[in-house]
Design an enzyme around this catalytic site. Structure first.
Site, mmCIF file in Angstrom:
data_model
loop_
_atom_site.group_PDB
_atom_site.id
_atom_site.type_symbol
_atom_site.label_atom_id
_atom_site.label_comp_id
_atom_site.label_asym_id
_atom_site.label_seq_id
_atom_site.Cartn_x
_atom_site.Cartn_y
_atom_site.Cartn_z
ATOM 1 N N CYS A 2 0.848 -1.191 0.000
ATOM 2 C CA CYS A 2 0.000 0.000 0.000
ATOM 3 C C CYS A 2 0.885 1.243 0.000
ATOM 4 C CB CYS A 2 -0.952 0.091 1.177
ATOM 5 S SG CYS A 2 -2.099 -1.278 1.280
ATOM 6 N N ARG A 27 3.530 -0.082 -5.016
ATOM 7 C CA ARG A 27 3.344 -0.676 -3.686
ATOM 8 C C ARG A 27 2.025 -1.422 -3.571
ATOM 9 N NH1 ARG A 27 6.976 1.729 0.066
ATOM 10 N NH2 ARG A 27 5.747 0.759 1.681
ATOM 11 N N TRP A 74 -3.013 -2.552 -1.722
ATOM 12 C CA TRP A 74 -2.813 -3.975 -1.999
ATOM 13 C C TRP A 74 -3.692 -4.691 -0.978
ATOM 14 C CZ3 TRP A 74 -1.084 -8.482 0.348
ATOM 15 C CH2 TRP A 74 -0.791 -9.538 -0.523
ATOM 16 N N ASN A 98 -1.507 1.478 5.955
ATOM 17 C CA ASN A 98 -0.694 0.419 5.360
ATOM 18 C C ASN A 98 -0.317 -0.517 6.492
ATOM 19 O OD1 ASN A 98 1.285 -1.187 4.203
ATOM 20 N ND2 ASN A 98 2.834 0.427 4.167
ATOM 21 N N GLY A 99 -0.646 -1.794 6.360
ATOM 22 C CA GLY A 99 -0.328 -2.756 7.417
ATOM 23 C C GLY A 99 -1.526 -3.653 7.683
ATOM 24 N N GLU A 477 15.823 -17.886 -10.037
ATOM 25 C CA GLU A 477 15.450 -16.484 -10.221
ATOM 26 C C GLU A 477 14.843 -16.265 -11.618
ATOM 27 O OE1 GLU A 477 14.843 -14.013 -8.630
ATOM 28 O OE2 GLU A 477 15.012 -12.334 -10.011
ATOM 29 N N LYS A 481 11.105 -14.847 -12.375
ATOM 30 C CA LYS A 481 10.891 -13.693 -13.252
ATOM 31 C C LYS A 481 9.846 -14.019 -14.308
ATOM 32 C CE LYS A 481 12.270 -11.287 -11.638
ATOM 33 N NZ LYS A 481 12.909 -10.746 -10.476
ATOM 34 N N GLU A 484 6.291 -14.399 -12.753
ATOM 35 C CA GLU A 484 5.615 -13.214 -12.222
ATOM 36 C C GLU A 484 5.226 -12.210 -13.293
ATOM 37 O OE1 GLU A 484 9.617 -11.047 -10.405
ATOM 38 O OE2 GLU A 484 7.712 -10.628 -9.479
ATOM 39 N N HIS A 500 14.170 -37.822 -10.658
ATOM 40 C CA HIS A 500 13.511 -38.292 -9.438
ATOM 41 C C HIS A 500 12.042 -37.901 -9.415
ATOM 42 C CE1 HIS A 500 17.351 -39.647 -7.988
ATOM 43 N NE2 HIS A 500 17.856 -38.509 -8.436
ATOM 44 N N LYS A 600 5.368 -4.148 -4.898
ATOM 45 C CA LYS A 600 6.826 -4.075 -4.844
ATOM 46 C C LYS A 600 7.353 -4.226 -3.423
ATOM 47 C CE LYS A 600 10.841 -3.048 -6.729
ATOM 48 N NZ LYS A 600 11.440 -4.116 -7.550
HETATM 49 O O1 M6R Z 1 12.407 -5.567 -1.132
HETATM 50 P P1 M6R Z 1 12.885 -6.984 -1.009
HETATM 51 O O2 M6R Z 1 14.104 -7.251 -1.805
HETATM 52 O O3 M6R Z 1 13.039 -7.424 0.420
HETATM 53 O O4 M6R Z 1 11.713 -7.847 -1.607
HETATM 54 C C1 M6R Z 1 11.742 -9.241 -1.517
HETATM 55 C C2 M6R Z 1 10.856 -9.847 -2.581
HETATM 56 O O5 M6R Z 1 9.537 -9.457 -2.378
HETATM 57 C C3 M6R Z 1 11.294 -9.402 -3.976
HETATM 58 O O6 M6R Z 1 12.625 -9.731 -4.191
HETATM 59 C C4 M6R Z 1 10.426 -10.052 -5.053
HETATM 60 O O7 M6R Z 1 10.571 -11.425 -5.040
HETATM 61 C C5 M6R Z 1 10.801 -9.474 -6.401
HETATM 62 N N1 M6R Z 1 10.308 -8.140 -6.546
HETATM 63 C C6 M6R Z 1 10.310 -10.305 -7.526
HETATM 64 O O8 M6R Z 1 10.802 -9.846 -8.733
#
Ligand code: M6R
Length: 605
Positions: A2, A27, A74, A98-99, A477, A481, A484, A500, A600
Site C-alpha cells: 500500500c 506498492r 494492496w 498500510n499494514g 530467479e 521472473k 511473475e 527423481h 513491490k
Molecule cells: O524488497 P525486497 O528485496 O526485500 O523484496 C523481496 C521480494 O519481495 C522481492 O525480491 C520479489 O521477489 C521481487 N520483486 C520479484 O521480482
C-alpha cells in the site's frame, strides 16, 4: 504494501496526491483513493482499479483544496472493490492505512461496531476506534487507539475539525515526511518526496507527526515534542522516469551495467575490496563460524548465489533461509553466526522480523539494502547499500545483480580477512569483477537476438529450467521472473533431480531452458539435456561462447554468453533470463511493471 501520501500547503492537494500515487502505485494497485479536507468539508473519492481509474473518477468532481490524504491499496482484508478502497471514514475521522490490524475482530466487538461498518477492512475498524477516543485532542485519540492495536500500521489521519492538519503514526510499516517549498508532505517512501525535496525524515515508530502548511512537529506517544532527524535522499527525480522505455522493467534491465559499476567501484581501493566506508571490521568477516542469509524472493535467490560462492571459496557453511520461514523453524543463530539480510526495499517485514530476532540472539549482522535509511538498514549492525537507484518495476532486476555484486565483494573481503587467497588470486578475482559491467553491456547489445529466442516460449503453458550448481541458483530467479511477469507456469530444477520425478512432465515440445556455464558440471549438464531431449523437449541452451557442442546435440536454440571466469557467469546469464521474461510479458501485451496480485514492497507477513 500500500502506498500512502498526505499533503498540506498552498498547492493543489488533489493534483499533488494523484501524481504521487502514480509514483507509489508499485506498492499496490488494487484500488486507489483520496480524501480532501477544506472549505467544503471532507470529500472522499475512491475506486477499485489503478490510479488512472481514480483520475477518471475525479473528473468533473470538486477536487479543490489544499490538504488531503491518498492511498493505493494492496488488498489484505476485504476484496477489491470501491467500498474497501481507502480512505475510510468513521464519524469525524478519515484515515488511510498500510499494514494489518490483527485484532480488528476483537475491536469490532469491544466498540460495538458490528452493523456500523461499511467495508470489510481492518482499517475502517481503526478509524472507528480513533473516532471513539476523539474528544477534540487528536494526539490523545491517536495515542489511546495505538495502545489498543495489535499488528502493523502506518496511518495518516484527518479530523473534520482540524483543518489543514494531517496526523501520522506508525508501527513497522514505513512513513517518511518532508517540508516542501509550500507546505508539508508525507509518504510511504521517498519516491513521492524527491520531486519536492531531497530532505526528509523517517517517522520513528510510535511517534506522532503533525503536518500543517507551516511545517511538521514530532511528538512521542506521551505528547512530548521531539527533534526531527533529517536525512538526504540521493535519488534524483530524473532517475524515476521511464527514460523513453515502454516499461520500467526494460529501463532497469538496461541500467544494470551502470548500477553494478556504481555498486562495485566505490568499494574497491588499491585493487582490493574495501568496506571501510561501511565501517565493517574485518573481524566480523574473519571470525564468524557460519553464515545465515535471510531474504525473500529475488533477494533470497541472490543469497543462494552468495552461498555457492562463499562455501566454495571460503569453506564456511552458509544457510540461506526464506525470511518468511525463518521464525517458524526454530532458527539456530548465535554470536558466531554472521547474519546477512538482503532486501531491495529494506522494508520486507519477514526479513525485518527475522533480522530483529537474529540480533536479539547476539548475531552480528550485515544488511544489503537498496533504499537508503530503510527499516532493515536501520535495524542491522552494518549496512552495505546497493547503488542501483530507484527500482520501480515490481519484478526485481538491477536490485538482484547489484546484490550479487555486493556478495562478490564480500566473498573477496572475507577471503582477504581470513588470509585465504594469495595476492594473485585476489587480484584476478577483482579484475574479473570489474569486467562485469562491460560484459553486461555486451549481453544487452544482443537484446534483439534474445527477443527472438523469447518467441519460442511465448505461447507455452509450462516452461522448465534446468541447470546445476550456480546455474541452478540463477534459474530459480529466472523462473520466478518468467512466472511473475508473463503468468507462464515455470519451474527451475537442479538437472540431476529431474529423474527423481519431474521428468514425467516432459513430453513432446515441452520448452526447457538450460544453462550450462560451469566447466566442472558441463558434461553432466549436457547429459541431462539429452535426457529431456529424448523425451521430446525443445531446449533453449545458454552456454559460454566457444564451448564445443557435439554434432547431433540437436539443440534448436543456442545463446552464446560472453566468457567470464565460471563464478562470474551468473551475471551475464541472469540478464539473458531477465530479458526473456521481459519480452514474453511485453509481447503478450501484459502490464509488465505491475503484474497481477503483486506489490513491490511486502510489508505484511
Ligand atoms: O524488497 P525486497 O528485496 O526485500 O523484496 C523481496 C521480494 O519481495 C522481492 O525480491 C520479489 O521477489 C521481487 N520483486 C520479484 O521480482
Amino acid at each position: 504494501m500500500c502506498g500512502i501520501i498526505g499533503y498540506t500547503g498552498k498547492g493543489n492537494a488533489a493534483k499533488i496526491m494523484l501524481d504521487a500515487l502514480e509514483l507509489l502505485e508499485y506498492r499496490g494497485y488494487d484500488s486507489a483513493g483520496i480524501a480532501l479536507l477544506g472549505g467544503n468539508g471532507m470529500r472522499i473519492l475512491k475506486s477499485a482499479g489503478r490510479v488512472g481509474d481514480l483520475r477518471k473518477r475525479c473528473k468533473g468532481q470538486d477536487t479543490g483544496g489544499h490538504c488531503g490524504i491518498g492511498h493505493t491499496r494492496w488488498a489484505t482484508h476485504g476484496g477489491v472493490c470501491d467500498q474497501n478502497a481507502h480512505p475510510h471514514r468513521f464519524g469525524r475521522v478519515t484515515l488511510i492505512h498500510n499494514g494489518i490490524i490483527e485484532n480488528y475482530k476483537e475491536l469490532t466487538e469491544k466498540y460495538h461496531l458490528a452493523g456500523k461498518l461499511r467495508s470489510q477492512t481492518d482499517t475502517e475498524v481503526a478509524a472507528a476506534v480513533v473516532d471513539h477516543f476523539y474528544t477534540g485532542d487528536p494526539y490523545s485519540a491517536i495515542r489511546r487507539t495505538v495502545l489498543k492495536l495489535k499488528g502493523t500500521f502506518a496511518f495518516a489521519v484527518l479530523f473534520d475539525d482540524q483543518p489543514d492538519k494531517i496526523f501520522a503514526v506508525r508501527n513497522v510499516s514505513p512513513i517518511v515526511a518532508a517540508i516542501t517549498p509550500d507546505g508539508a508532505i508525507l509518504s510511504s517512501d521517498v519516491a513521492a518526496i524527491v520531486p519536492f525535496t531531497p530532505d526528509y525524515f523517517v517517522l520513528p515508530e510510535f511517534h506522532v507527526a503533525a503536518l500543517s502548511p507551516a511545517g511538521i512537529e514530532l511528538f512521542d506517544l506521551s505528547g512530548d515534542r521531539e527533534e526531527i532527524v533529517w536525512q538526504k535522499a540521493d535519488w534524483d527525480v530524473g532517475q524515476s522516469g521511464k527514460g523513453g522505455y515502454p516499461f520500467y522493467m526494460e529501463k532497469e534491465i538496461m541500467e544494470q551495467p551502470k548500477a553494478v559499476q556504481e555498486t562495485i567501484l566505490p568499494r574497491i581501493r588499491d585493487g582490493r575490496p574495501d568496506f571501510s566506508e561501511e565501517g565493517i571490521p574485518d573481524r566480523v568477516l574473519a571470525e564468524c563460524k557460519r553464515i545465515c542469509v535471510i531474504a525473500c524472493g529475488t533477494a533470497m535467490h541472490a543469497g543462494l548465489v552468495g552461498k555457492s560462492l562463499i562455501q566454495a571459496m571460503i569453506g564456511i557453511h552458509v544457510d540461506v533461509v526464506m525470511a518468511s520461514e525463518f521464525m517458524y523453524n526454530d532458527p539456530v543463530v548465535d554470536g558466531e553466526t554472521l547474519v546477512i539480510a538482503i532486501s531491495q526495499s529494506g522494508e520486507t517485514i519477514d526479513t525485518l522480523e527475522a533480522l530483529k530476532f537474529a540480533r536479539a540472539c547476539g548475531s552480528p549482522s550485515i544488511s544489503i539494502v537498496n533504499v537508503r535509511g530503510a527499516s532493515i538498514a536501520r535495524v542491522s549492525e552494518y549496512v552495505i547499500y546497493t547503488n542501483a537507484g530507484p527500482e520501480i518495476a515490481v519484478a526485481s532486476t538491477k536490485a538482484y545483480t547489484t546484490q550479487l555484486a555486493v556478495l562478490y565483494l564480500l566473498t573477496a573481503r572475507m577471503a582477504a580477512a581470513r588470509g585465504l587467497w594469495s595476492e594473485k588470486t585476489l587480484e584476478g578475482f577483482m579484475q574479473e569483477l570489474k569486467r562485469v559491467p562491460d560484459v553486461l553491456k555486451q549481453v544487452l547489445q544482443t537484446k534483439e537476438e534474445i527477443h527472438r529466442l523469447a518467441g519460442a516460449i511465448l505461447h507455452a503453458r509450462d516452461v522448465f529450467m534446468i541447470g546445476r550448481g550456480l546455474d541452478y541458483s540463477i534459474l530459480l530467479e529466472g523462473s520466478l521472473k518468467l512466472k511473475e511477469v508473463s503468468y507462464i507456469h515455470s519451474e527451475a530444477y537442479a538437472s540431476g533431480e529431474l529423474k527423481h520425478g519431474t521428468i514425467a512432465l516432459i513430453t513432446e515440445d515441452t520448452p526447457v531452458i538450460a544453462v550450462v556455464t560451469q566447466e566442472k558440471l558441463k558434461s553432466k549438464e549436457l547429459s541431462n539435456i539429452r535426457e529431456v531431449q529424448s523425451r521430446g523437449a525443445r531446449v533453449l541452451l545458454l552456454i559460454k561462447e566457444g564451448e564445443a557442442l557435439e554434432e547431433g546435440e540437436g539443440l534448436s536454440c543456442v545463446y552464446r554468453l560472453p566468457r567470464m571466469e565460471d563464478p562470474f557467469m551468473v551475471m551475464p546469464a541472469s540478464v539473458v533470463l531477465q530479458l526473456i521474461a521481459y519480452y514474453v510479458s511485453s509481447d503478450k501485451g501484459l502490464d509488465v511493471d505491475k503484474p497481477r496480485n503483486l506489490a513491490k514492497v511486502v510489508t505484511v507477513e
